[in-house]
Design a protein around this motif. Structure first.
Motif, PDB file in Angstrom:
ATOM      1  N   ARG A   1     -13.417  -7.986   5.693  1.00  0.00           N
ATOM      2  CA  ARG A   1     -13.330  -6.857   6.516  1.00  0.00           C
ATOM      3  C   ARG A   1     -11.666  -6.271   6.601  1.00  0.00           C
ATOM      4  NH1 ARG A   1     -15.985  -4.979   5.945  1.00  0.00           N
ATOM      5  NH2 ARG A   1     -16.137  -3.483   7.878  1.00  0.00           N
ATOM      6  N   LEU A   2     -11.398  -5.447   5.449  1.00  0.00           N
ATOM      7  CA  LEU A   2      -9.925  -4.894   5.510  1.00  0.00           C
ATOM      8  C   LEU A   2     -10.203  -3.448   5.090  1.00  0.00           C
ATOM      9  CD1 LEU A   2      -6.954  -5.644   5.406  1.00  0.00           C
ATOM     10  CD2 LEU A   2      -7.348  -6.118   3.011  1.00  0.00           C
ATOM     11  N   GLY A   3      -9.712  -2.580   6.067  1.00  0.00           N
ATOM     12  CA  GLY A   3      -9.471  -1.349   5.770  1.00  0.00           C
ATOM     13  C   GLY A   3      -8.010  -0.756   5.801  1.00  0.00           C
ATOM     14  N   TYR A   4      -7.841   0.259   5.549  1.00  0.00           N
ATOM     15  CA  TYR A   4      -6.516   1.011   5.851  1.00  0.00           C
ATOM     16  C   TYR A   4      -6.413   2.418   5.771  1.00  0.00           C
ATOM     17  CZ  TYR A   4      -6.218   1.417   0.565  1.00  0.00           C
ATOM     18  OH  TYR A   4      -6.647   1.865  -0.747  1.00  0.00           O
ATOM     19  N   ALA A   5      -5.390   3.030   6.440  1.00  0.00           N
ATOM     20  CA  ALA A   5      -5.408   4.556   6.617  1.00  0.00           C
ATOM     21  C   ALA A   5      -3.878   5.057   6.417  1.00  0.00           C
ATOM     22  CB  ALA A   5      -5.579   4.991   8.226  1.00  0.00           C
ATOM     23  N   PHE A   6      -3.919   6.186   6.093  1.00  0.00           N
ATOM     24  CA  PHE A   6      -2.532   6.894   5.538  1.00  0.00           C
ATOM     25  C   PHE A   6      -2.310   8.156   6.503  1.00  0.00           C
ATOM     26  CE2 PHE A   6      -3.055   5.310   1.023  1.00  0.00           C
ATOM     27  CZ  PHE A   6      -2.212   4.468   1.261  1.00  0.00           C
ATOM     28  N   GLY A   7      -1.290   8.294   7.013  1.00  0.00           N
ATOM     29  CA  GLY A   7      -0.960   9.403   8.077  1.00  0.00           C
ATOM     30  C   GLY A   7       0.328   9.364   8.332  1.00  0.00           C
ATOM     31  N   VAL A   8       0.664  10.725   9.144  1.00  0.00           N
ATOM     32  CA  VAL A   8       2.297  10.820   9.316  1.00  0.00           C
ATOM     33  C   VAL A   8       2.637   9.638  10.250  1.00  0.00           C
ATOM     34  CG1 VAL A   8       2.275  13.383   8.673  1.00  0.00           C
ATOM     35  CG2 VAL A   8       1.879  12.320  11.095  1.00  0.00           C
ATOM     36  N   PRO A   9       3.807   9.246  10.239  1.00  0.00           N
ATOM     37  CA  PRO A   9       4.456   8.154  11.224  1.00  0.00           C
ATOM     38  C   PRO A   9       4.100   8.278  12.670  1.00  0.00           C
ATOM     39  CG  PRO A   9       5.860   8.522   9.780  1.00  0.00           C
ATOM     40  CD  PRO A   9       4.938   9.492   9.530  1.00  0.00           C
ATOM     41  N   ASP A  10       4.199   9.658  13.307  1.00  0.00           N
ATOM     42  CA  ASP A  10       3.860   9.836  14.730  1.00  0.00           C
ATOM     43  C   ASP A  10       2.336   9.562  14.879  1.00  0.00           C
ATOM     44  OD1 ASP A  10       6.513  10.320  15.417  1.00  0.00           O
ATOM     45  OD2 ASP A  10       6.421  12.753  15.275  1.00  0.00           O
ATOM     46  N   LEU A  11       1.378  10.086  13.940  1.00  0.00           N
ATOM     47  CA  LEU A  11       0.098   9.790  14.093  1.00  0.00           C
ATOM     48  C   LEU A  11      -0.344   8.252  14.127  1.00  0.00           C
ATOM     49  CD1 LEU A  11      -3.002  10.794  14.660  1.00  0.00           C
ATOM     50  CD2 LEU A  11      -2.963  11.193  11.754  1.00  0.00           C
ATOM     51  N   ILE A  12       0.428   7.769  13.104  1.00  0.00           N
ATOM     52  CA  ILE A  12      -0.188   6.246  12.935  1.00  0.00           C
ATOM     53  C   ILE A  12       0.396   5.436  14.149  1.00  0.00           C
ATOM     54  CG2 ILE A  12       0.485   4.041  11.482  1.00  0.00           C
ATOM     55  CD1 ILE A  12      -1.369   5.970  10.256  1.00  0.00           C
ATOM     56  N   ALA A  13       1.615   5.780  14.761  1.00  0.00           N
ATOM     57  CA  ALA A  13       2.175   5.080  15.738  1.00  0.00           C
ATOM     58  C   ALA A  13       1.311   5.241  16.903  1.00  0.00           C
ATOM     59  CB  ALA A  13       3.562   5.584  15.847  1.00  0.00           C
TER      60      ALA A  13
ATOM     61  N   LEU B   1       0.839  -1.314   0.119  1.00  0.00           N
ATOM     62  CA  LEU B   1       0.010  -0.022  -0.006  1.00  0.00           C
ATOM     63  C   LEU B   1       0.863   1.292   0.113  1.00  0.00           C
ATOM     64  CD1 LEU B   1      -2.836  -1.059   2.623  1.00  0.00           C
ATOM     65  CD2 LEU B   1      -3.206  -0.501   0.195  1.00  0.00           C
ATOM     66  N   ALA B   2       1.920   1.330   0.837  1.00  0.00           N
ATOM     67  CA  ALA B   2       2.868   2.322   1.043  1.00  0.00           C
ATOM     68  C   ALA B   2       3.479   2.646  -0.484  1.00  0.00           C
ATOM     69  CB  ALA B   2       3.740   2.007   1.930  1.00  0.00           C
ATOM     70  N   ALA B   3       3.712   1.453  -1.076  1.00  0.00           N
ATOM     71  CA  ALA B   3       4.612   1.847  -2.354  1.00  0.00           C
ATOM     72  C   ALA B   3       3.544   2.405  -3.578  1.00  0.00           C
ATOM     73  CB  ALA B   3       5.057   0.440  -2.942  1.00  0.00           C
ATOM     74  N   ARG B   4       2.406   2.020  -3.312  1.00  0.00           N
ATOM     75  CA  ARG B   4       1.328   2.448  -4.405  1.00  0.00           C
ATOM     76  C   ARG B   4       1.259   3.903  -4.122  1.00  0.00           C
ATOM     77  NH1 ARG B   4       1.291  -2.797  -4.651  1.00  0.00           N
ATOM     78  NH2 ARG B   4       0.159  -3.599  -6.516  1.00  0.00           N
ATOM     79  N   ALA B   5       1.294   4.453  -2.741  1.00  0.00           N
ATOM     80  CA  ALA B   5       1.107   5.808  -2.444  1.00  0.00           C
ATOM     81  C   ALA B   5       2.398   6.647  -2.304  1.00  0.00           C
ATOM     82  CB  ALA B   5       0.176   5.907  -1.013  1.00  0.00           C
ATOM     83  N   ASP B   6       3.339   6.225  -2.737  1.00  0.00           N
ATOM     84  CA  ASP B   6       4.750   6.583  -2.560  1.00  0.00           C
ATOM     85  C   ASP B   6       4.825   7.356  -1.299  1.00  0.00           C
ATOM     86  OD1 ASP B   6       7.196   7.911  -3.574  1.00  0.00           O
ATOM     87  OD2 ASP B   6       6.312   9.691  -4.153  1.00  0.00           O
ATOM     88  N   LEU B   7       4.498   6.233  -0.162  1.00  0.00           N
ATOM     89  CA  LEU B   7       5.118   6.608   1.236  1.00  0.00           C
ATOM     90  C   LEU B   7       5.955   5.468   1.729  1.00  0.00           C
ATOM     91  CD1 LEU B   7       1.401   7.521   2.218  1.00  0.00           C
ATOM     92  CD2 LEU B   7       3.382   9.173   2.194  1.00  0.00           C
ATOM     93  N   ARG B   8       6.308   5.579   2.850  1.00  0.00           N
ATOM     94  CA  ARG B   8       6.804   4.469   3.654  1.00  0.00           C
ATOM     95  C   ARG B   8       5.956   3.499   4.494  1.00  0.00           C
ATOM     96  NH1 ARG B   8      10.218   8.882   4.972  1.00  0.00           N
ATOM     97  NH2 ARG B   8       9.709   8.444   7.282  1.00  0.00           N
ATOM     98  N   PRO B   9       6.291   2.423   4.668  1.00  0.00           N
ATOM     99  CA  PRO B   9       5.224   1.429   5.423  1.00  0.00           C
ATOM    100  C   PRO B   9       4.841   2.127   6.927  1.00  0.00           C
ATOM    101  CG  PRO B   9       6.992   0.258   4.590  1.00  0.00           C
ATOM    102  CD  PRO B   9       7.350   1.568   4.162  1.00  0.00           C
ATOM    103  N   GLU B  10       5.600   2.897   7.453  1.00  0.00           N
ATOM    104  CA  GLU B  10       5.247   3.564   8.772  1.00  0.00           C
ATOM    105  C   GLU B  10       4.273   4.465   8.626  1.00  0.00           C
ATOM    106  OE1 GLU B  10       9.382   5.184   7.853  1.00  0.00           O
ATOM    107  OE2 GLU B  10       8.062   3.270   7.294  1.00  0.00           O
ATOM    108  N   TYR B  11       3.647   4.906   7.437  1.00  0.00           N
ATOM    109  CA  TYR B  11       2.623   5.801   7.229  1.00  0.00           C
ATOM    110  C   TYR B  11       1.234   5.195   6.968  1.00  0.00           C
ATOM    111  CZ  TYR B  11       5.738   9.802   6.053  1.00  0.00           C
ATOM    112  OH  TYR B  11       6.646  11.076   5.954  1.00  0.00           O
ATOM    113  N   VAL B  12       1.136   3.707   7.274  1.00  0.00           N
ATOM    114  CA  VAL B  12       0.086   2.922   6.968  1.00  0.00           C
ATOM    115  C   VAL B  12      -0.382   2.189   8.221  1.00  0.00           C
ATOM    116  CG1 VAL B  12      -0.786   1.345   5.282  1.00  0.00           C
ATOM    117  CG2 VAL B  12       0.958   2.423   4.620  1.00  0.00           C
ATOM    118  N   MET B  13      -1.760   2.342   8.346  1.00  0.00           N
ATOM    119  CA  MET B  13      -2.176   1.605   9.266  1.00  0.00           C
ATOM    120  C   MET B  13      -3.165   0.568   8.621  1.00  0.00           C
ATOM    121  SD  MET B  13      -4.337   2.897  12.832  1.00  0.00           S
ATOM    122  CE  MET B  13      -4.898   1.680  14.083  1.00  0.00           C
ATOM    123  N   LEU B  14      -3.671  -0.416   9.270  1.00  0.00           N
ATOM    124  CA  LEU B  14      -4.554  -1.566   8.798  1.00  0.00           C
ATOM    125  C   LEU B  14      -5.706  -1.678   9.563  1.00  0.00           C
ATOM    126  CD1 LEU B  14      -2.268  -4.211   7.291  1.00  0.00           C
ATOM    127  CD2 LEU B  14      -3.173  -2.453   6.041  1.00  0.00           C
TER     128      LEU B  14
END
Length: 361
Positions: free
Chosen positions: A227-239, A69-82
């Motif tokens: 049941r599968l969703g995901y979110a994009f946000g900055v790493p501190d928020l995702i963490a 998901l991160a690769a498709r959004a041009d982000l790093r994995p720490e920007y993604v939450m499942l």
């Protein structure tokens, strides 16, 4: 002595009771915005191949899917939450951000889960009426108070199918104080053709730390049952949000299916073409019945009817299930999900017969 229950949880609508399997032929399901073409065939094959491994716990971090998901959004994995569906993400966000007495701003006539998840935290849902069936962002900005902690925007909006453009949404984001989290729910983003639809990923890449985008595999990819969703946000928020997440919230088969679905471009193209064809057909036929249809960019249409609850019940009795919208703050409207071509025709024919009978008295 009974246990002490939270009054704001008791005030929520009760969970629907378990139902016995209905007798007779299964109804035509046009109420849940599912993909009528079914799941991604690649996802089905991947799940079937993985069934012998379901005695193993899933990867708690969802690393492979996060990387994809991160690769498709041009982000790093720490920007993604499942999440176990985007609805779980909504619940976890509310749990992480809201306390008793806090406020959240949202549209009245938007996804019904927002208000319920807000209220389950003892927080106050400040619901702003839609303007022309679309989010009234200036009014939502005016509804923000010192007690506001969270804003929900559904774009495209469920259940109206309407969208807000980039200029309007970016202007709204600039008005929101930086200590308030803005959640933009993009569950239907794949269906959008509007040229000025906002691309918010650049804001995430640039470090916008009070913005979260949530998306789902339930709609275009046809994986609602997993049941599968995901979110994009900055790493501190995702963490921070990850601290509220159950360890194994996304099951192994969902992760595997999601990975496979991302590469199933053929299914994506077929689904988009079917949605466009269904939207045109249903809109034309419903207007021919003298009904008002909201132009939308999703896999459903909202249509005004004489009595949404009565019409929905009558349709269900005739084997067609749609969603009445009184409980969503939109009395007099129903939402019709796109079915197969045959199901769409049956829905129109059934509704035509029903309206004719009502007019005849």
């Amino acid at each position: 002595m009974p246990i002490r229950m939270k009054p704001f949880v008791q005030a929520l609508p009760p969970a629907p009771p378990a139902r016995l399997a209905p007798e007779g032929p299964p109804p035509i399901r046009m109420a849940a915005n599912e993909n009528p073409l079914g799941p991604s065939p690649r996802a089905v094959a991947a799940v079937q191949a993985a069934l012998t491994e379901i005695h193993r716990y899933p990867d708690a971090s969802g690393a492979a899917l996060k990387h994809a998901l991160a690769a498709r959004a041009d982000l790093r994995p720490e920007y993604v939450m499942l999440g176990n569906g985007s609805d779980e993400l909504i619940m976890l966000i509310c749990h992480a951000i809201l306390g008793e007495g806090d406020e959240a701003v949202l549209a009245q006539g938007s996804f019904i889960s927002y208000a319920r998840r807000i209220q389950a935290q003892g927080a106050i849902a400040r619901q702003v009426p839609l303007r022309e069936m679309t989010h009234d962002l200036p009014a939502m900005a005016a509804a923000i108070t010192p007690h506001t902690r969270l804003v929900f925007i559904c774009n495209p909006n469920n259940p109206t199918g309407t969208t807000v453009g980039a200029t309007e949404l970016l202007a709204f984001l600039d008005q929101v104080p930086h200590d308030i989290l803005v959640v933009v729910d993009e569950a239907y983003i794949e269906f959008v053709t509007r040229p000025d639809f906002p691309d918010l990923l650049p804001l995430i890449r640039a470090g916008r730390d009070n913005l979260l985008l949530i998306r789902t595999f339930a709609k275009i990819h046809g994986l609602a049952g997993l049941r599968l969703g995901y979110a994009f946000g900055v790493p501190d928020l995702i963490a921070y949000l990850e601290r509220t997440r159950p360890v194994f919230n996304v099951n192994a088969l969902a992760q595997i299916a999601g990975l496979a679905a991302l590469d199933d471009n053929e299914h994506l193209v077929r689904s988009l073409a079917h949605a466009a064809r269904s939207r045109a057909m249903l809109s034309e036929e419903l207007r021919a019945l003298g009904l008002t249809v909201i132009p939308g960019e999703t896999n459903f249409v909202a249509v005004a009817v004489p009595d949404d609850q009565a019409i929905a019940v009558a349709l269900a009795q005739r084997g067609v299930v749609v969603t009445p919208l009184s409980g969503w703050g939109l009395p007099g409207w129903i939402r019709i999900s796109f079915g197969t071509d045959d199901e769409n025709r049956v829905c129109i024919a059934t509704l035509r017969e029903l309206l004719t009978n009502r007019a005849a008295g």
